[in-house]
Scaffold this motif. Structure first.
Motif, PDB file in Angstrom:
ATOM      1  N   VAL A   1      34.702  19.421 -13.590  1.00  0.00           N
ATOM      2  CA  VAL A   1      36.165  19.563 -12.939  1.00  0.00           C
ATOM      3  C   VAL A   1      35.420  19.103 -11.380  1.00  0.00           C
ATOM      4  O   VAL A   1      35.227  18.427 -11.006  1.00  0.00           O
ATOM      5  N   GLY A   2      33.857  19.702 -11.202  1.00  0.00           N
ATOM      6  CA  GLY A   2      33.041  19.406 -10.701  1.00  0.00           C
ATOM      7  C   GLY A   2      31.951  20.317 -10.077  1.00  0.00           C
ATOM      8  O   GLY A   2      31.982  21.570 -10.903  1.00  0.00           O
ATOM      9  N   GLU A   3      31.405  20.384  -8.726  1.00  0.00           N
ATOM     10  CA  GLU A   3      30.341  21.529  -8.561  1.00  0.00           C
ATOM     11  C   GLU A   3      30.755  21.962  -6.613  1.00  0.00           C
ATOM     12  O   GLU A   3      31.495  21.173  -6.460  1.00  0.00           O
ATOM     13  N   MET A   4      30.789  22.638  -6.626  1.00  0.00           N
ATOM     14  CA  MET A   4      31.088  24.310  -5.249  1.00  0.00           C
ATOM     15  C   MET A   4      29.598  24.659  -4.579  1.00  0.00           C
ATOM     16  O   MET A   4      29.228  25.508  -6.037  1.00  0.00           O
ATOM     17  N   THR A   5      29.933  24.956  -3.986  1.00  0.00           N
ATOM     18  CA  THR A   5      28.979  26.237  -3.589  1.00  0.00           C
ATOM     19  C   THR A   5      29.752  27.668  -2.738  1.00  0.00           C
ATOM     20  O   THR A   5      30.480  27.294  -2.220  1.00  0.00           O
ATOM     21  N   THR A   6      29.416  28.812  -2.916  1.00  0.00           N
ATOM     22  CA  THR A   6      30.212  29.680  -3.125  1.00  0.00           C
ATOM     23  C   THR A   6      29.649  30.635  -1.570  1.00  0.00           C
ATOM     24  O   THR A   6      28.492  29.897  -1.406  1.00  0.00           O
ATOM     25  N   ARG A   7      30.295  30.743  -0.947  1.00  0.00           N
ATOM     26  CA  ARG A   7      30.026  31.205   1.141  1.00  0.00           C
ATOM     27  C   ARG A   7      29.930  32.626   0.882  1.00  0.00           C
ATOM     28  O   ARG A   7      29.391  33.219   1.536  1.00  0.00           O
ATOM     29  N   GLN A   8      30.507  33.482  -0.565  1.00  0.00           N
ATOM     30  CA  GLN A   8      30.129  34.705  -0.287  1.00  0.00           C
ATOM     31  C   GLN A   8      30.085  35.213  -2.206  1.00  0.00           C
ATOM     32  O   GLN A   8      30.369  34.297  -2.972  1.00  0.00           O
ATOM     33  N   ALA A   9      29.525  36.462  -2.085  1.00  0.00           N
ATOM     34  CA  ALA A   9      29.258  36.656  -4.047  1.00  0.00           C
ATOM     35  C   ALA A   9      30.983  37.011  -4.182  1.00  0.00           C
ATOM     36  O   ALA A   9      32.055  37.653  -3.689  1.00  0.00           O
ATOM     37  N   VAL A  10      30.759  36.625  -5.926  1.00  0.00           N
ATOM     38  CA  VAL A  10      32.057  36.452  -6.623  1.00  0.00           C
ATOM     39  C   VAL A  10      32.063  37.271  -8.203  1.00  0.00           C
ATOM     40  O   VAL A  10      31.231  36.145  -8.615  1.00  0.00           O
ATOM     41  N   PRO A  11      32.610  38.420  -8.096  1.00  0.00           N
ATOM     42  CA  PRO A  11      32.269  39.220  -9.094  1.00  0.00           C
ATOM     43  C   PRO A  11      32.723  38.413 -10.813  1.00  0.00           C
ATOM     44  O   PRO A  11      33.945  37.442 -10.882  1.00  0.00           O
ATOM     45  N   PHE A  12      32.404  38.472 -11.680  1.00  0.00           N
ATOM     46  CA  PHE A  12      32.884  38.329 -13.491  1.00  0.00           C
ATOM     47  C   PHE A  12      34.069  38.660 -12.937  1.00  0.00           C
ATOM     48  O   PHE A  12      34.877  39.931 -12.606  1.00  0.00           O
ATOM     49  N   GLY A  13      35.553  37.746 -13.627  1.00  0.00           N
ATOM     50  CA  GLY A  13      36.558  37.365 -13.707  1.00  0.00           C
ATOM     51  C   GLY A  13      37.573  37.400 -12.410  1.00  0.00           C
ATOM     52  O   GLY A  13      38.968  37.611 -12.375  1.00  0.00           O
ATOM     53  N   HIS A  14      36.688  37.671 -11.093  1.00  0.00           N
ATOM     54  CA  HIS A  14      37.234  37.356  -9.765  1.00  0.00           C
ATOM     55  C   HIS A  14      37.595  35.899  -9.065  1.00  0.00           C
ATOM     56  O   HIS A  14      37.230  35.047  -9.955  1.00  0.00           O
ATOM     57  N   LYS A  15      37.996  36.143  -8.620  1.00  0.00           N
ATOM     58  CA  LYS A  15      38.475  34.605  -8.716  1.00  0.00           C
ATOM     59  C   LYS A  15      37.973  33.549  -6.999  1.00  0.00           C
ATOM     60  O   LYS A  15      37.196  34.302  -5.841  1.00  0.00           O
ATOM     61  N   VAL A  16      37.584  32.462  -7.020  1.00  0.00           N
ATOM     62  CA  VAL A  16      36.904  31.962  -5.596  1.00  0.00           C
ATOM     63  C   VAL A  16      37.935  31.056  -5.542  1.00  0.00           C
ATOM     64  O   VAL A  16      38.517  30.431  -5.832  1.00  0.00           O
ATOM     65  N   ALA A  17      37.967  30.881  -4.428  1.00  0.00           N
ATOM     66  CA  ALA A  17      38.721  29.496  -3.421  1.00  0.00           C
ATOM     67  C   ALA A  17      37.576  28.225  -3.548  1.00  0.00           C
ATOM     68  O   ALA A  17      37.414  27.478  -3.466  1.00  0.00           O
ATOM     69  N   VAL A  18      38.421  27.290  -4.851  1.00  0.00           N
ATOM     70  CA  VAL A  18      38.396  26.053  -4.474  1.00  0.00           C
ATOM     71  C   VAL A  18      39.131  24.631  -3.005  1.00  0.00           C
ATOM     72  O   VAL A  18      38.177  23.981  -3.732  1.00  0.00           O
ATOM     73  N   ILE A  19      39.485  25.157  -2.468  1.00  0.00           N
ATOM     74  CA  ILE A  19      40.120  24.505  -0.793  1.00  0.00           C
ATOM     75  C   ILE A  19      40.000  25.720  -0.401  1.00  0.00           C
ATOM     76  O   ILE A  19      40.491  26.604  -0.435  1.00  0.00           O
ATOM     77  N   ASP A  20      40.061  25.034   0.986  1.00  0.00           N
ATOM     78  CA  ASP A  20      40.335  26.152   2.078  1.00  0.00           C
ATOM     79  C   ASP A  20      42.280  26.360   1.705  1.00  0.00           C
ATOM     80  O   ASP A  20      42.548  25.360   1.594  1.00  0.00           O
ATOM     81  N   ILE A  21      42.230  27.447   2.136  1.00  0.00           N
ATOM     82  CA  ILE A  21      43.537  27.860   2.426  1.00  0.00           C
ATOM     83  C   ILE A  21      44.005  28.489   3.373  1.00  0.00           C
ATOM     84  O   ILE A  21      43.134  29.075   4.122  1.00  0.00           O
ATOM     85  N   LYS A  22      44.937  28.348   3.977  1.00  0.00           N
ATOM     86  CA  LYS A  22      45.636  28.647   5.439  1.00  0.00           C
ATOM     87  C   LYS A  22      46.323  29.876   5.003  1.00  0.00           C
ATOM     88  O   LYS A  22      46.787  29.788   4.252  1.00  0.00           O
ATOM     89  N   LYS A  23      45.817  30.472   5.963  1.00  0.00           N
ATOM     90  CA  LYS A  23      46.919  32.208   6.927  1.00  0.00           C
ATOM     91  C   LYS A  23      48.118  31.715   6.045  1.00  0.00           C
ATOM     92  O   LYS A  23      49.030  30.631   6.776  1.00  0.00           O
ATOM     93  N   GLY A  24      48.744  32.254   5.181  1.00  0.00           N
ATOM     94  CA  GLY A  24      50.903  32.118   4.465  1.00  0.00           C
ATOM     95  C   GLY A  24      50.692  30.846   3.682  1.00  0.00           C
ATOM     96  O   GLY A  24      52.017  31.607   2.969  1.00  0.00           O
ATOM     97  N   ASP A  25      49.576  30.177   3.308  1.00  0.00           N
ATOM     98  CA  ASP A  25      49.433  29.734   2.458  1.00  0.00           C
ATOM     99  C   ASP A  25      49.742  30.351   0.697  1.00  0.00           C
ATOM    100  O   ASP A  25      49.203  31.404   0.454  1.00  0.00           O
ATOM    101  N   LYS A  26      50.273  29.740  -0.246  1.00  0.00           N
ATOM    102  CA  LYS A  26      50.195  30.154  -1.598  1.00  0.00           C
ATOM    103  C   LYS A  26      49.206  30.359  -1.906  1.00  0.00           C
ATOM    104  O   LYS A  26      47.808  29.597  -2.377  1.00  0.00           O
ATOM    105  N   VAL A  27      48.323  31.537  -3.048  1.00  0.00           N
ATOM    106  CA  VAL A  27      47.701  31.458  -4.183  1.00  0.00           C
ATOM    107  C   VAL A  27      47.959  30.371  -5.493  1.00  0.00           C
ATOM    108  O   VAL A  27      49.101  31.721  -5.640  1.00  0.00           O
ATOM    109  N   LEU A  28      47.582  30.228  -5.663  1.00  0.00           N
ATOM    110  CA  LEU A  28      47.705  29.622  -7.003  1.00  0.00           C
ATOM    111  C   LEU A  28      47.015  30.194  -7.704  1.00  0.00           C
ATOM    112  O   LEU A  28      45.535  29.692  -8.124  1.00  0.00           O
TER     113      LEU A  28
END
Length: 99
Positions: free
Chosen positions: A36-63
């Protein structure tokens, strides 16, 4: 080989880490149909956990899975680790109803 994260649904604003990923690492985003593309992580993400693929605002739904799994309790930047420190679950009993 580049580390990867799976974006399960095209509607998802998160992807699941398929490896332990370090902060600042460039990863490949993949889906069932391929890259789908490439991106750079800002924080460490353990195996099986989630990383944001877009900016998410406070109160926004996490999908994930094309479904709402929670609400952002604070702003989450693209590449941030998405977990209980910044998301209120929509799946656990007793949490807010998500509309």
């Amino acid at each position: 080989m580049m580390k990867r994260a799976m974006r399960i649904s095209p509607d998802d604003n998160t992807a699941t880490a398929l490896n332990d990923i370090d902060a600042g690492e460039t990863i490949s985003l993949v889906s069932k149909s391929g890259p789908v593309g490439e991106m750079t992580t800002r924080q460490a993400v353990p195996f099986g956990h989630k990383v944001a693929v877009i900016d998410i605002k406070k109160g926004d739904k996490v999908l994930k899975y094309g479904e709402v799994i929670g609400l952002a309790t604070r702003p989450i930047s693209k590449g941030d680790y998405v977990h209980t420190h910044n998301v209120e679950s929509a799946l656990l009993p007793g949490t807010k109803e998500v509309k």
